[in-house]
Design a protein around this motif. Structure first.
Motif, PDB file in Angstrom:
ATOM      1  N   PHE A 103       0.843  -1.195   0.000  1.00 50.55           N
ATOM      2  CA  PHE A 103       0.000   0.000   0.000  1.00 50.55           C
ATOM      3  C   PHE A 103       0.876   1.241   0.000  1.00 50.55           C
ATOM      4  CE2 PHE A 103      -2.614   3.328   1.921  1.00 50.55           C
ATOM      5  CZ  PHE A 103      -3.837   3.143   1.291  1.00 50.55           C
ATOM      6  N   LYS A 104       0.539   2.207  -0.869  1.00 52.07           N
ATOM      7  CA  LYS A 104       1.282   3.464  -0.961  1.00 52.07           C
ATOM      8  C   LYS A 104       0.914   4.338   0.238  1.00 52.07           C
ATOM      9  CE  LYS A 104       1.526   5.355  -5.117  1.00 52.07           C
ATOM     10  NZ  LYS A 104       1.197   6.220  -6.276  1.00 52.07           N
ATOM     11  N   TYR A 105       1.603   4.120   1.327  1.00 52.21           N
ATOM     12  CA  TYR A 105       1.213   4.655   2.629  1.00 52.21           C
ATOM     13  C   TYR A 105       1.264   6.181   2.688  1.00 52.21           C
ATOM     14  CZ  TYR A 105       1.400   5.505   7.680  1.00 52.21           C
ATOM     15  OH  TYR A 105       1.169   5.966   8.947  1.00 52.21           O
ATOM     16  N   ALA A 106       2.310   6.778   2.129  1.00 50.00           N
ATOM     17  CA  ALA A 106       2.483   8.233   2.219  1.00 50.00           C
ATOM     18  C   ALA A 106       2.324   8.914   0.872  1.00 50.00           C
ATOM     19  CB  ALA A 106       3.849   8.564   2.822  1.00 50.00           C
ATOM     20  N   LYS A 107       1.629   8.235  -0.059  1.00 49.75           N
ATOM     21  CA  LYS A 107       1.547   8.733  -1.430  1.00 49.75           C
ATOM     22  C   LYS A 107       2.974   9.001  -1.932  1.00 49.75           C
ATOM     23  CE  LYS A 107      -2.856   8.289  -1.672  1.00 49.75           C
ATOM     24  NZ  LYS A 107      -3.420   7.184  -2.476  1.00 49.75           N
ATOM     25  N   ALA A 108       3.281  10.214  -2.416  1.00 48.74           N
ATOM     26  CA  ALA A 108       4.623  10.445  -2.961  1.00 48.74           C
ATOM     27  C   ALA A 108       5.550  11.156  -1.990  1.00 48.74           C
ATOM     28  CB  ALA A 108       4.529  11.249  -4.252  1.00 48.74           C
ATOM     29  N   HIS A 109       5.048  11.536  -0.809  1.00 47.85           N
ATOM     30  CA  HIS A 109       5.847  12.408   0.050  1.00 47.85           C
ATOM     31  C   HIS A 109       5.905  11.883   1.478  1.00 47.85           C
ATOM     32  CE1 HIS A 109       6.026  15.299  -3.201  1.00 47.85           C
ATOM     33  NE2 HIS A 109       4.710  15.293  -3.277  1.00 47.85           N
ATOM     34  N   VAL A 110       6.900  11.041   1.733  1.00 41.58           N
ATOM     35  CA  VAL A 110       7.107  10.579   3.103  1.00 41.58           C
ATOM     36  C   VAL A 110       7.483  11.759   3.997  1.00 41.58           C
ATOM     37  CG1 VAL A 110       9.571  10.033   2.853  1.00 41.58           C
ATOM     38  CG2 VAL A 110       8.180   8.721   4.445  1.00 41.58           C
ATOM     39  N   TYR A 111       8.115  12.779   3.391  1.00 36.17           N
ATOM     40  CA  TYR A 111       8.488  13.966   4.160  1.00 36.17           C
ATOM     41  C   TYR A 111       7.369  14.999   4.107  1.00 36.17           C
ATOM     42  CZ  TYR A 111      13.082  11.800   4.045  1.00 36.17           C
ATOM     43  OH  TYR A 111      14.121  10.913   4.178  1.00 36.17           O
ATOM     44  N   SER A 112       6.287  14.672   4.793  1.00 38.36           N
ATOM     45  CA  SER A 112       5.126  15.561   4.855  1.00 38.36           C
ATOM     46  C   SER A 112       4.562  15.628   6.265  1.00 38.36           C
ATOM     47  CB  SER A 112       4.039  15.098   3.880  1.00 38.36           C
ATOM     48  OG  SER A 112       3.699  13.746   4.118  1.00 38.36           O
ATOM     49  N   ALA A 113       4.378  14.472   6.893  1.00 36.92           N
ATOM     50  CA  ALA A 113       3.853  14.394   8.258  1.00 36.92           C
ATOM     51  C   ALA A 113       4.183  13.010   8.795  1.00 36.92           C
ATOM     52  CB  ALA A 113       2.338  14.631   8.272  1.00 36.92           C
ATOM     53  N   THR A 114       4.307  12.889  10.096  1.00 40.00           N
ATOM     54  CA  THR A 114       4.661  11.590  10.674  1.00 40.00           C
ATOM     55  C   THR A 114       3.461  10.662  10.788  1.00 40.00           C
ATOM     56  OG1 THR A 114       4.391  12.440  12.930  1.00 40.00           O
ATOM     57  CG2 THR A 114       6.612  12.526  11.967  1.00 40.00           C
ATOM     58  N   LYS A 115       2.260  11.184  10.534  1.00 31.43           N
ATOM     59  CA  LYS A 115       1.064  10.355  10.455  1.00 31.43           C
ATOM     60  C   LYS A 115       0.434  10.552   9.087  1.00 31.43           C
ATOM     61  CE  LYS A 115      -0.207  10.158  15.357  1.00 31.43           C
ATOM     62  NZ  LYS A 115      -1.273  10.418  16.365  1.00 31.43           N
ATOM     63  N   GLN A 116      -0.091   9.466   8.536  1.00 34.70           N
ATOM     64  CA  GLN A 116      -0.681   9.518   7.200  1.00 34.70           C
ATOM     65  C   GLN A 116      -2.122   8.983   7.252  1.00 34.70           C
ATOM     66  OE1 GLN A 116       0.900  10.883   4.544  1.00 34.70           O
ATOM     67  NE2 GLN A 116       2.721  11.314   5.786  1.00 34.70           N
ATOM     68  N   PRO A 117      -3.017   9.541   6.424  1.00 35.13           N
ATOM     69  CA  PRO A 117      -4.436   9.190   6.527  1.00 35.13           C
ATOM     70  C   PRO A 117      -4.950   8.214   5.477  1.00 35.13           C
ATOM     71  CG  PRO A 117      -4.235  11.205   5.282  1.00 35.13           C
ATOM     72  CD  PRO A 117      -2.822  10.754   5.593  1.00 35.13           C
ATOM     73  N   PHE A 118      -4.140   7.860   4.491  1.00 35.67           N
ATOM     74  CA  PHE A 118      -4.688   7.240   3.284  1.00 35.67           C
ATOM     75  C   PHE A 118      -5.168   5.807   3.519  1.00 35.67           C
ATOM     76  CE2 PHE A 118      -1.414  10.370   2.301  1.00 35.67           C
ATOM     77  CZ  PHE A 118      -2.237  11.350   1.770  1.00 35.67           C
ATOM     78  N   HIS A 119      -4.488   5.083   4.392  1.00 34.31           N
ATOM     79  CA  HIS A 119      -4.962   3.732   4.721  1.00 34.31           C
ATOM     80  C   HIS A 119      -6.279   3.803   5.484  1.00 34.31           C
ATOM     81  CE1 HIS A 119      -2.881   5.019   8.341  1.00 34.31           C
ATOM     82  NE2 HIS A 119      -3.484   4.059   9.011  1.00 34.31           N
ATOM     83  N   GLU A 120      -6.442   4.866   6.279  1.00 34.34           N
ATOM     84  CA  GLU A 120      -7.701   5.052   7.020  1.00 34.34           C
ATOM     85  C   GLU A 120      -8.829   5.381   6.055  1.00 34.34           C
ATOM     86  OE1 GLU A 120      -6.829   8.146   9.763  1.00 34.34           O
ATOM     87  OE2 GLU A 120      -5.490   6.931  11.015  1.00 34.34           O
ATOM     88  N   ASN A 121      -8.555   6.279   5.115  1.00 31.59           N
ATOM     89  CA  ASN A 121      -9.578   6.675   4.143  1.00 31.59           C
ATOM     90  C   ASN A 121     -10.066   5.490   3.322  1.00 31.59           C
ATOM     91  OD1 ASN A 121      -9.040   9.232   5.079  1.00 31.59           O
ATOM     92  ND2 ASN A 121      -7.848   9.863   3.303  1.00 31.59           N
ATOM     93  N   ALA A 122      -9.161   4.563   3.038  1.00 38.51           N
ATOM     94  CA  ALA A 122      -9.510   3.394   2.228  1.00 38.51           C
ATOM     95  C   ALA A 122     -10.004   2.221   3.073  1.00 38.51           C
ATOM     96  CB  ALA A 122      -8.290   2.954   1.415  1.00 38.51           C
ATOM     97  N   ASN A 123     -10.037   2.432   4.397  1.00 37.76           N
ATOM     98  CA  ASN A 123     -10.405   1.332   5.300  1.00 37.76           C
ATOM     99  C   ASN A 123      -9.541   0.103   5.010  1.00 37.76           C
ATOM    100  OD1 ASN A 123     -11.897   0.296   7.444  1.00 37.76           O
ATOM    101  ND2 ASN A 123     -13.473  -0.576   6.113  1.00 37.76           N
ATOM    102  N   TYR A 124      -8.265   0.369   4.770  1.00 37.19           N
ATOM    103  CA  TYR A 124      -7.366  -0.638   4.216  1.00 37.19           C
ATOM    104  C   TYR A 124      -7.106  -1.800   5.168  1.00 37.19           C
ATOM    105  CZ  TYR A 124      -3.070  -2.650   2.276  1.00 37.19           C
ATOM    106  OH  TYR A 124      -2.122  -3.503   1.783  1.00 37.19           O
ATOM    107  N   VAL A 125      -6.815  -1.501   6.420  1.00 36.39           N
ATOM    108  CA  VAL A 125      -6.480  -2.564   7.373  1.00 36.39           C
ATOM    109  C   VAL A 125      -7.649  -3.529   7.524  1.00 36.39           C
ATOM    110  CG1 VAL A 125      -5.899  -3.055   9.776  1.00 36.39           C
ATOM    111  CG2 VAL A 125      -4.784  -1.151   8.593  1.00 36.39           C
TER     112      VAL A 125
END
Length: 733
Positions: free
Chosen positions: A390-412
């Motif tokens: 899963f592309k956890y941080a999209k293209a920018h790991v250097y953006s924030a220490t928490k990422q929302p995209f797995h939550e938005n996709a209900n991935y887990v």
């Protein structure tokens, strides 16, 4: 080792320590050596022992296992309850250091840890410890430019064109693999659109296999398809040079050697593709990129199997669906992927029942639940490990220490307890050396972990982490990028293995690497300067690589809303903030002010203050530092200063954009005046930034996602920001 407790660093007090150790071992062993015994003589352990020997210097002596009773350091593999695969233990008792590994990989890591402790602190200050890997799989995302006929996503760029020949140089891979092993990475994922013609001779499709290594001599355009279509245009394919004459058989032997060498350093290789691409086939045998073509399906299925048949040390293969599937829905994509990739690996697994395989399926452009159901036979195969990605941080790991995209996709919830690789894309730091341990540690600690995390891959789509080609007058020409950017790669690898590593250790590493510097100041200055990336990108958030590149203040023109791709003052108003950054956007701030409300979010002016703070602290921290003859330290200090000026630029730019938005909302001439003043200061620091950057680096740079980054040209666009504000009104300021 009670009588060996010394607090002085081994490197700084070499003579004192050597004399002390000689005296100690003369008394205890009547010898002037430190006797080292290994009870596991594998290539992995032999590799780590070289570091132990280097740390001990002339005191090192390897003795036979039969003499283990005389050993001062013993390396062994034991089945201990506290150790997991790749775990190790360092014991100190009865004037002896024992390094115990759960397996050969664990013993290698334990010996590397021992060597580092001796080097940093001296043998008398080695500390006992038990360590097990936090993340099981830790590796780079490496877009590999094999040949103009079998390109990666990144091939239409300077970084790829320069690095094609290096991909076929064993010296590169030896240095790369050794470095990554020391940083605790244990796999390398090589990403290519359609690698098979450059790697295998597929039964029934033998004529597809490619001899030689070729590169195009075409005059490249600035921008190509973001979906990697058209990389085989006639002008590209018909104008080539042969970089290396090789038969397909010689290519196969080359990659067998590379993978075997990786195995000797506990590093597995995976190939991961995007689909459906048929680069390199030239339509032979009727192969096309048509999903409904039965010949294509058969060719892909046999190619997957042949990869494993050809390469005994290939650990796994992975795929992406949807990149070039021309309107297919989820079900149709997965049916094709199953009929090709799944059936291919199932064929290989059936033929080689005693071999273990990994199968990686990216969730990208598809649904995790549908994938799991469709690939049930692969999931349940005894000798195949199925992993999601899963592309956890999209293209920018250097953006924030928490990422929302797995939550938005209900991935887990979607993957139902199955394991995943979290993709950490770094499409930010290409030029400048990055190093923020606190950010890295916090980011890794925030990854969804329990019952889901298998590991990470860390890398780029806009860069080839091959050999450096940008540095002017380098100390080491053609230095591998992971050595140039050693601190960044060390942090992500070491902290993924052990996130408890303290800043004290990193400061000791800096002390050892850069003689005579104040490590405390360098550590803080480097961390502060590096935070310019996440602070800025957390506020000015373009989540995909073509939407934002911080070192050039650019995107594709369509994303910037203008013809240049430059993110001008207007785009700094309109582009939103990272959803987990805790920042407030400029429009929301203006609305809040107009309604006389307050917020718990960080306002644009709070972000401005933070950028000034980290930049000023970084500049102050290196103010008195002198590099002397240490060229790497010179480069590092220059990068810290360069990033600090970039941080000041973005601080003033955000300030100017905020005042411009307030002016538009209130028609207050004072806000317009303040906007102009801020943007004039921004221009000053942009010029400082580019002057520093170009003193050390080549310019311009052609990238595959945002086109040409020319700092001189961009300076003219920075100047236009001031004109934009002034032209808001006919009133002279």
């Amino acid at each position: 080792m009670n009588n060996l407790m010394r607090k002085k660093p081994f490197r700084v007090y070499t003579v004192l320590c050597l004399c002390y150790c000689i005296l100690f071992f003369t008394c205890s062993n009547k010898e002037n050596y430190i006797n080292v015994v290994t009870l596991s003589d594998t290539p992995q352990v032999s590799f780590a022992l070289k570091d132990v020997e280097s740390a001990l210097g002339s005191l090192y002596r390897r003795i036979d296992a039969k003499q283990s009773d005389r050993a001062d350091i013993v390396l062994s593999i034991k089945d201990i309850d506290t150790l997991k695969p790749e775990g190790f233990k360092i014991d100190i008792a009865n004037n002896r250091i024992e390094v115990i590994g759960h397996d050969k990989a664990g013993l290698m890591y334990g010996a590397l840890e021992l060597a580092e402790q001796i080097k940093l602190y001296g043998i008398d200050d080695v500390k006992p410890m038990v360590r097990n890997p936090y993340l099981e799989i830790r590796g780079p995302k490496f877009n590999i430019p094999l040949d103009v006929r079998t390109p990666s996503y990144t091939d239409v760029s300077d970084a790829a064109q320069y690095n094609i020949p290096h991909m076929w140089d064993f010296t590169f891979w030896k240095d790369y693999i050794d470095t990554m092993a020391r940083y605790r990475y244990n796999y390398i994922s090589l990403w290519n659109l359609h690698p098979f013609p450059s790697l295998v001779k597929v039964p029934g499709y033998e004529d597809v296999a490619l001899n030689d290594v070729q590169r195009s001599t075409v005059k490249w355009k600035e921008n190509y398809s973001l979906m990697a279509i058209g990389f085989d245009a006639p002008e590209i394919i018909n104008n080539v040079e042969v970089l290396k004459a090789m038969t397909i058989e010689e290519k196969i032997e080359f990659w067998k050697k590379v993978m075997a060498y990786g195995k000797s350093r506990n590093i597995d290789f995976h190939f991961i593709t995007w689909n459906i691409f048929d680069y390199g086939t030239k339509g032979k045998y009727g192969i096309t990129d048509d999903r409904d073509n039965p010949i294509t399906t058969d060719y892909f299925r046999k190619s997957i199997k042949q990869m494993f048949v050809t390469y005994p040390d290939l650990a796994g293969i992975g795929l992406t669906t949807g990149e070039n599937m021309k309107g297919a829905n989820h079900k149709e994509r997965e049916e094709w992927a199953y009929d090709t990739y799944a059936m291919g690996i199932l064929d290989a697994a059936k033929e080689m029942p005693n071999r273990q395989f990994k199968f990686i399926h990216r969730q990208h452009q598809s649904g995790a639940r549908e994938i799991a159901e469709k690939f049930k036979a692969v999931v349940e195969a005894d000798n195949i490990e199925f992993l999601f990605c899963f592309k956890y941080a999209k293209a920018h790991v250097y953006s924030a220490t928490k990422q929302p995209f797995h939550e938005n996709a209900n991935y887990v919830e979607q993957i139902k307890g199955m394991k995943t690789l979290w993709g950490l894309r770094n499409d930010d730091t290409f030029y400048f050396r990055w190093g923020a341990p606190d950010f890295t540690r916090e980011f890794i600690s925030n990854l969804p972990y329990d019952d889901v995390a298998k590991g990470i891959y860390f890398g780029s789509d806009q860069w080839i982490w091959g050999r450096d080609f940008l540095t002017k007058n380098p100390e080491t020409p053609n230095q591998i990028e992971v050595s140039k950017h050693w601190y960044q790669w060390l942090l992500w690898g070491r902290l993924s293995y052990d996130p408890t590593i303290s800043n004290k250790r990193f400061k000791a590493i800096l002390t050892d690497r850069f003689s005579g510097i104040d490590a405390e100041k360098l550590f803080s200055a480097w961390q502060n300067a590096s935070m310019v990336y996440p602070i800025t990108t957390g506020f000015h958030w373009g989540k995909l690589d073509f939407q934002w590149y911080i070192e050039g203040c650019k995107s594709r023109p369509s994303q910037a809303g203008n013809e240049t791709g430059f993110h001008d003052v207007n785009r700094f108003i309109s582009l939103g903030v990272h959803p987990k950054s805790g920042n407030q956007s400029i429009p929301d701030y203006v609305k809040m002010v107009s309604e006389a409300k307050t917020t718990t979010l960080k306002t644009p002016f709070d972000v401005v203050k933070k950028l000034h703070d980290v930049s000023d602290k970084a500049l102050l921290g290196i103010k008195e530092m002198k590099a002397g003859d240490d060229k790497e330290l010179q480069f590092t200090l220059n990068d810290i200063a360069t990033l600090s000026f970039l941080g000041k630029y973005y601080a003033y730019k955000i300030e100017g954009a905020t005042y411009l938005a307030l002016y538009r909302a209130t028609n207050s001439k004072e806000n317009q005046k303040l906007a102009v003043e801020a943007l004039e200061k921004a221009l000053v620091f942009w010029k400082k930034y580019t002057e520093k950057a170009m003193a050390q680096n080549l310019n311009p740079l052609w990238t595959n996602r945002v086109g040409i980054v020319d700092w001189k040209q961009i300076t003219r666009w920075v100047e236009q920001d001031i004109a934009i504000v002034k032209n808001e009104s006919k009133t002279k300021i």
